[in-house]
Scaffold this motif. Structure first.
Motif, PDB file in Angstrom:
ATOM      1  N   VAL A   1       0.399  -1.009  -0.170  1.00 58.43           N
ATOM      2  CA  VAL A   1      -0.103   0.515   0.272  1.00 58.43           C
ATOM      3  C   VAL A   1       1.116   1.107  -0.281  1.00 58.43           C
ATOM      4  O   VAL A   1       0.338   2.261  -0.703  1.00 58.43           O
ATOM      5  N   GLU A   2       1.992   1.464   1.142  1.00 57.92           N
ATOM      6  CA  GLU A   2       3.153   2.393   0.016  1.00 57.92           C
ATOM      7  C   GLU A   2       3.266   2.799  -0.508  1.00 57.92           C
ATOM      8  O   GLU A   2       3.951   3.568  -0.953  1.00 57.92           O
ATOM      9  N   CYS A   3       3.681   1.502  -1.173  1.00 61.66           N
ATOM     10  CA  CYS A   3       4.746   1.945  -2.539  1.00 61.66           C
ATOM     11  C   CYS A   3       3.234   2.374  -3.485  1.00 61.66           C
ATOM     12  O   CYS A   3       4.143   2.296  -4.969  1.00 61.66           O
ATOM     13  N   CYS A   4       2.418   2.034  -3.100  1.00 59.84           N
ATOM     14  CA  CYS A   4       0.934   2.099  -4.399  1.00 59.84           C
ATOM     15  C   CYS A   4       0.490   4.128  -4.391  1.00 59.84           C
ATOM     16  O   CYS A   4      -0.499   3.935  -3.045  1.00 59.84           O
ATOM     17  N   SER A   5       1.054   4.833  -5.397  1.00 58.10           N
ATOM     18  CA  SER A   5       0.328   5.953  -4.682  1.00 58.10           C
ATOM     19  C   SER A   5      -0.869   6.272  -5.253  1.00 58.10           C
ATOM     20  O   SER A   5      -1.334   7.514  -4.197  1.00 58.10           O
ATOM     21  N   ASN A   6      -1.918   5.074  -5.409  1.00 54.50           N
ATOM     22  CA  ASN A   6      -3.251   5.850  -5.975  1.00 54.50           C
ATOM     23  C   ASN A   6      -3.795   4.589  -4.740  1.00 54.50           C
ATOM     24  O   ASN A   6      -5.397   4.681  -4.556  1.00 54.50           O
ATOM     25  N   LEU A   7      -2.999   3.980  -4.332  1.00 53.47           N
ATOM     26  CA  LEU A   7      -3.924   3.411  -2.479  1.00 53.47           C
ATOM     27  C   LEU A   7      -3.362   3.910  -1.244  1.00 53.47           C
ATOM     28  O   LEU A   7      -2.618   4.827  -1.272  1.00 53.47           O
ATOM     29  N   THR A   8      -4.975   3.565  -0.337  1.00 55.94           N
ATOM     30  CA  THR A   8      -4.227   4.290   0.971  1.00 55.94           C
ATOM     31  C   THR A   8      -4.980   3.600   2.193  1.00 55.94           C
ATOM     32  O   THR A   8      -5.995   3.134   1.439  1.00 55.94           O
ATOM     33  N   TRP A   9      -4.989   3.975   3.646  1.00 50.09           N
ATOM     34  CA  TRP A   9      -5.835   3.237   4.168  1.00 50.09           C
ATOM     35  C   TRP A   9      -6.644   4.358   4.860  1.00 50.09           C
ATOM     36  O   TRP A   9      -6.901   5.041   4.827  1.00 50.09           O
ATOM     37  N   CYS A  10      -7.735   3.346   5.411  1.00 50.87           N
ATOM     38  CA  CYS A  10      -8.823   4.276   5.864  1.00 50.87           C
ATOM     39  C   CYS A  10      -8.789   5.207   6.853  1.00 50.87           C
ATOM     40  O   CYS A  10      -7.924   5.014   7.561  1.00 50.87           O
ATOM     41  N   THR A  11      -8.714   6.593   6.443  1.00 52.64           N
ATOM     42  CA  THR A  11      -8.245   7.533   7.779  1.00 52.64           C
ATOM     43  C   THR A  11      -9.009   7.539   8.389  1.00 52.64           C
ATOM     44  O   THR A  11      -9.145   8.441   9.909  1.00 52.64           O
ATOM     45  N   ASN A  12     -10.332   6.705   9.098  1.00 48.79           N
ATOM     46  CA  ASN A  12     -10.686   6.675  10.383  1.00 48.79           C
ATOM     47  C   ASN A  12     -10.317   6.388  11.877  1.00 48.79           C
ATOM     48  O   ASN A  12      -9.601   5.337  11.788  1.00 48.79           O
ATOM     49  N   PRO A  13     -10.053   7.914  12.753  1.00 46.16           N
ATOM     50  CA  PRO A  13      -9.582   7.271  14.029  1.00 46.16           C
ATOM     51  C   PRO A  13      -9.705   6.102  14.689  1.00 46.16           C
ATOM     52  O   PRO A  13      -9.635   6.054  15.876  1.00 46.16           O
ATOM     53  N   GLN A  14     -11.498   5.894  15.146  1.00 44.20           N
ATOM     54  CA  GLN A  14     -11.366   4.501  15.398  1.00 44.20           C
ATOM     55  C   GLN A  14     -10.783   3.893  14.904  1.00 44.20           C
ATOM     56  O   GLN A  14     -11.287   2.094  16.035  1.00 44.20           O
ATOM     57  N   GLY A  15      -9.797   3.144  14.102  1.00 42.24           N
ATOM     58  CA  GLY A  15      -9.171   2.558  13.701  1.00 42.24           C
ATOM     59  C   GLY A  15     -10.302   1.678  12.177  1.00 42.24           C
ATOM     60  O   GLY A  15     -11.525   1.402  12.674  1.00 42.24           O
ATOM     61  N   CYS A  16      -9.610   1.578  11.300  1.00 40.35           N
ATOM     62  CA  CYS A  16     -10.199   0.978  10.186  1.00 40.35           C
ATOM     63  C   CYS A  16      -8.608   0.107   9.226  1.00 40.35           C
ATOM     64  O   CYS A  16      -8.184   0.470   8.862  1.00 40.35           O
ATOM     65  N   ASP A  17      -9.005  -0.909   8.813  1.00 37.96           N
ATOM     66  CA  ASP A  17      -7.894  -2.034   8.402  1.00 37.96           C
ATOM     67  C   ASP A  17      -8.140  -2.233   6.784  1.00 37.96           C
ATOM     68  O   ASP A  17      -7.723  -2.615   6.110  1.00 37.96           O
ATOM     69  N   GLN A  18      -9.804  -1.071   6.195  1.00 38.14           N
ATOM     70  CA  GLN A  18      -9.538  -1.021   4.498  1.00 38.14           C
ATOM     71  C   GLN A  18      -8.706   0.116   4.160  1.00 38.14           C
ATOM     72  O   GLN A  18      -8.800   0.805   4.323  1.00 38.14           O
ATOM     73  N   ILE A  19      -8.529  -0.930   2.778  1.00 38.71           N
ATOM     74  CA  ILE A  19      -7.728  -0.219   1.667  1.00 38.71           C
ATOM     75  C   ILE A  19      -9.018   0.741   0.795  1.00 38.71           C
ATOM     76  O   ILE A  19      -9.499   0.067   0.417  1.00 38.71           O
TER      77      ILE A  19
END
Length: 243
Positions: free
Chosen positions: A58-76
């Motif tokens: 995910v870090e290497c792909c510029s078009n991907l990111t993790w969900c920024t929900n502060p409660q925690g979420c592992d969705q890409i």
């Protein structure tokens, strides 16, 4: 083999396995995934290794990111074509991809979310790097504003800040209410409460828009457009309170 197992297990637990090399200092060879699978037998350690690989991808792909929900979420999330208001399909959190703020902040712009203003001299600066917002600001070191203007500016900031904080707290209440209704709906002999859950979701969204409208209004200097914005905000606030 036991030495390799201990070495790789330690690297995986320390989250340093992705770039690890052979323990012999003169050798720069990196262990392959197939080799790690053949050496490490613990399912828990392998799961950590696979998570490390996924994070690296995910870090290497510029078009991907993790969900920024502060409660925690592992969705890409896929950033391409979604702009700054992408809703997570797993938790419904709406992220902003154009700045580092953890959620979408419409109608406030990304620049609004990173800008601070001195209550005394009205000097604008970035809260991340503390550099002047405008390079040609002439009173960077010496405040020359009148005390009355400073007091007015401080009062104005406090008013908008209190309104913004209120709407954020009200949004948290709506989230808590939705969670409570969700648990009640699971009880037997309770009629369908889907329409109430939908109302809570609308309430959450309205409170968020109202909160960031305060940020937008504080920084907007266009008097003519602000009259319209304030009217629309007031109308939305009345309807939201009624809901």
């Amino acid at each position: 083999q036991p030495c390799w197992r201990e070495y790789l297990t330690t690297r995986i637990e320390q989250n340093m396995v992705v770039n690890c090399t052979c323990p012999i200092s003169e050798c720069r060879a990196q262990p392959t995934t197939a080799f790690i699978y053949s050496i490490v037998s613990s399912e828990e350690i392998i799961a950590k290794y696979e998570k490390a690989l996924l994070r690296r991808y995910v870090e290497c792909c510029s078009n991907l990111t993790w969900c920024t929900n502060p409660q925690g979420c592992d969705q890409i999330l896929l950033k391409d074509g979604l702009g700054y208001g992408a809703a997570c399909s797993k938790c419904s959190w709406i992220s902003c991809f154009n700045c580092n703020f953890p959620e979408a902040h419409y109608p406030a712009s990304c620049s609004h979310m990173s800008r601070m203003t001195c209550a005394k001299c009205n000097h604008g600066f970035c809260w991340r790097c503390l550099k002047p917002w405008r390079p040609n600001h002439k009173d960077y070191y010496n405040c020359s504003a009148m005390v009355s203007k400073a007091a007015w500016q401080e009062k104005r900031f406090q008013d908008y800040n209190e309104r913004c904080t209120f709407h954020h707290h009200a949004r948290e209440f709506a989230v808590s209410l939705r969670n409570s209704i969700s648990s009640i709906r699971e009880m037997p002999k309770i009629r369908n409460l889907t329409f109430v859950l939908d109302a809570c979701k609308v309430l959450e969204q309205a409170r968020k828009v109202l909160a960031y409208s305060c940020v937008y209004s504080y920084y907007n200097q266009d008097t003519e457009s602000m009259d319209i914005v304030e009217q629309q905000t007031e109308s939305l606030e009345l309807l939201t309170n009624a809901l």
